[in-house]
Design an enzyme around this catalytic site. Structure first.
Site, mmCIF file in Angstrom:
data_model
loop_
_atom_site.group_PDB
_atom_site.id
_atom_site.type_symbol
_atom_site.label_atom_id
_atom_site.label_comp_id
_atom_site.label_asym_id
_atom_site.label_seq_id
_atom_site.Cartn_x
_atom_site.Cartn_y
_atom_site.Cartn_z
ATOM 1 N N HIS A 50 1.679 0.826 1.188
ATOM 2 C CA HIS A 50 0.927 1.076 0.128
ATOM 3 C C HIS A 50 1.053 2.058 -0.917
ATOM 4 O O HIS A 50 1.626 2.828 -0.382
ATOM 5 C CB HIS A 50 -0.816 1.169 0.646
ATOM 6 C CG HIS A 50 -0.685 0.390 2.295
ATOM 7 N ND1 HIS A 50 -1.192 0.847 3.279
ATOM 8 C CD2 HIS A 50 -1.140 -1.278 2.137
ATOM 9 C CE1 HIS A 50 -0.993 -0.226 4.147
ATOM 10 N NE2 HIS A 50 -1.255 -1.320 3.235
ATOM 11 N N ASP A 53 1.442 4.624 0.764
ATOM 12 C CA ASP A 53 2.424 5.854 1.449
ATOM 13 C C ASP A 53 3.010 6.227 0.535
ATOM 14 O O ASP A 53 3.616 6.853 1.379
ATOM 15 C CB ASP A 53 2.458 3.911 2.047
ATOM 16 C CG ASP A 53 1.521 3.971 3.547
ATOM 17 O OD1 ASP A 53 1.072 4.730 4.104
ATOM 18 O OD2 ASP A 53 1.825 1.916 3.464
#
Ligand code: 3MF
Ligand code: MG
Length: 343
Positions: A50, A53
């Site tokens: 993501h 992330d």
């Protein structure tokens, strides 16, 4: 076809603390570098991300570049690739009512800005793939949004991203429900239909998750075949799902071995991976799993995939064709099931 070597990926969220809507974490969070090292050790080739992330959504441009470079360095040090970046359009207060289908234009703008930033991050870590899981692009109650307008907004959003960057590819990961009561474009077929209405259909494809297809009452392997025929299967999220309930993200093949087998077989038969597509697992450790075994579901999913690949490659095409020619589907069924039983 096939007989190439498959490459495997997972996201950092697949090694998690075990927190769920009903209880707190039961395992410590693991450092990103350790996750990469361990995934490498168990035979994985890349990481899915993501946007956050990689780096916090609140970071300024300079910080984003610095941290993204550190993440890229960790990947490079382990010979791992970044498979995709997915803008997380479902946790921020600005996405309570969805991203590009939100009723408030300011919220739609947030979704667009954050997605463009995800594209920048994708470049920084070396991938051209943006995965779009439209988590809150739907409704809790039918009358909340206008579905006709929502369809247009989805295409406008994809077009804006294709226009923003001439290299990136938008890969839709469709799911019919959860967190929403109903999601717009609930299946891969819906998204593929929209792809052809965008300004650059060749850069719009799908990521098919086994559990999402099952939740839509569809057969994952047929969904994959449909996307393969369109040359639009650019990612998979293999996992398993025990019936119609919350998205379980169980280890691949752990519920329905025959369904898993058919997914592996269709991927292998039609050359999935030949153009760099990765075998991604979107699997969750059971909450009961002890910290020492926190990678076991990823080890198991890959091992089950490989066993099923061996079964698929051991099938005798002439035998299958003769069952089909004589319409002996009972015989064909026993042939397949016995193969799955190692008989
Ligand atoms: C939800 C999912 C997500 C997506 C991920 C990347 C947390 O059902 O499958 O996993 O795969 O957000 O798009
Ligand atoms: Mg997924």
């Amino acid at each position: 076809m096939g007989h190439h070597v498959f490459k495997y990926t997972a996201g950092p969220w697949n090694i998690h603390t075990g927190a769920d809507p009903f209880g707190p974490p039961v395992r410590d969070e693991v450092d990103f570098a350790e996750k990469v090292a361990k995934l490498k050790e168990i035979g994985y080739h890349g990481i899915q991300f993501h946007d956050d992330d990689v780096v916090s959504a609140e970071a300024d441009v300079a910080t984003t570049q610095k941290i993204a470079a550190q993440v890229k360095k960790i990947l490079d040090e382990h010979g791992m690739i970044a498979e995709f970046v997915a803008p997380r359009l479902w946790e921020h207060p600005n996405t309570i009512d969805g991203g590009y289908t939100a009723n408030d234009p300011a919220m739609r703008q947030y979704a667009l800005d954050r997605s463009k930033r995800s594209i920048d991050i994708a470049h920084m870590i070396g991938t051209k793939n943006i995965v779009l899981w439209p988590a809150r692009e739907g409704t809790y109650i039918r009358e909340a949004k206008d579905p006709f307008t929502a369809t247009q907004r989805c295409v406008d959003y994809i077009n804006a991203l294709l226009d923003y960057d001439k290299e990136i590819r938008i890969i839709g990961e469709m799911k019919p429900n959860e967190p929403m009561d109903h999601a717009y474009n609930p299946t891969s077929g819906h998204f593929i239909a929209l792809a052809y209405k965008t300004i650059d259909p060749d850069r719009v494809g799908v990521n098919i998750e086994s559990a999402h297809a099952i939740l839509a009452g569809l057969d994952p392997s047929d969904e994959m075949a449909f996307a393969l025929w369109h040359k639009k299967l650019w990612a998979v999220h293999l996992n398993d799902q025990n019936g119609l309930k919350f998205d379980e993200d169980k280890a691949f093949g752990s519920v329905n071995l025959r369904s898993a087998f058919n997914q592996v077989w269709v991927l292998d038969r039609y050359g999935y991976g030949a153009n760099g597509e990765m075998v991604g697992f979107d699997v969750k450790a059971l909450r009961t799993t002890t910290p020492e075994k926190r990678y076991q579901h990823l080890i198991n999913s890959k091992r089950i995939f490989e066993h099923l690949l061996a079964v698929a490659r051991s099938l005798d095409t002439a035998t299958i064709e003769s069952f089909r020619a004589t319409r002996d589907y009972e015989g064909l069924e026993l042939y397949i099931v016995e193969k799955l039983m190692g008989k």
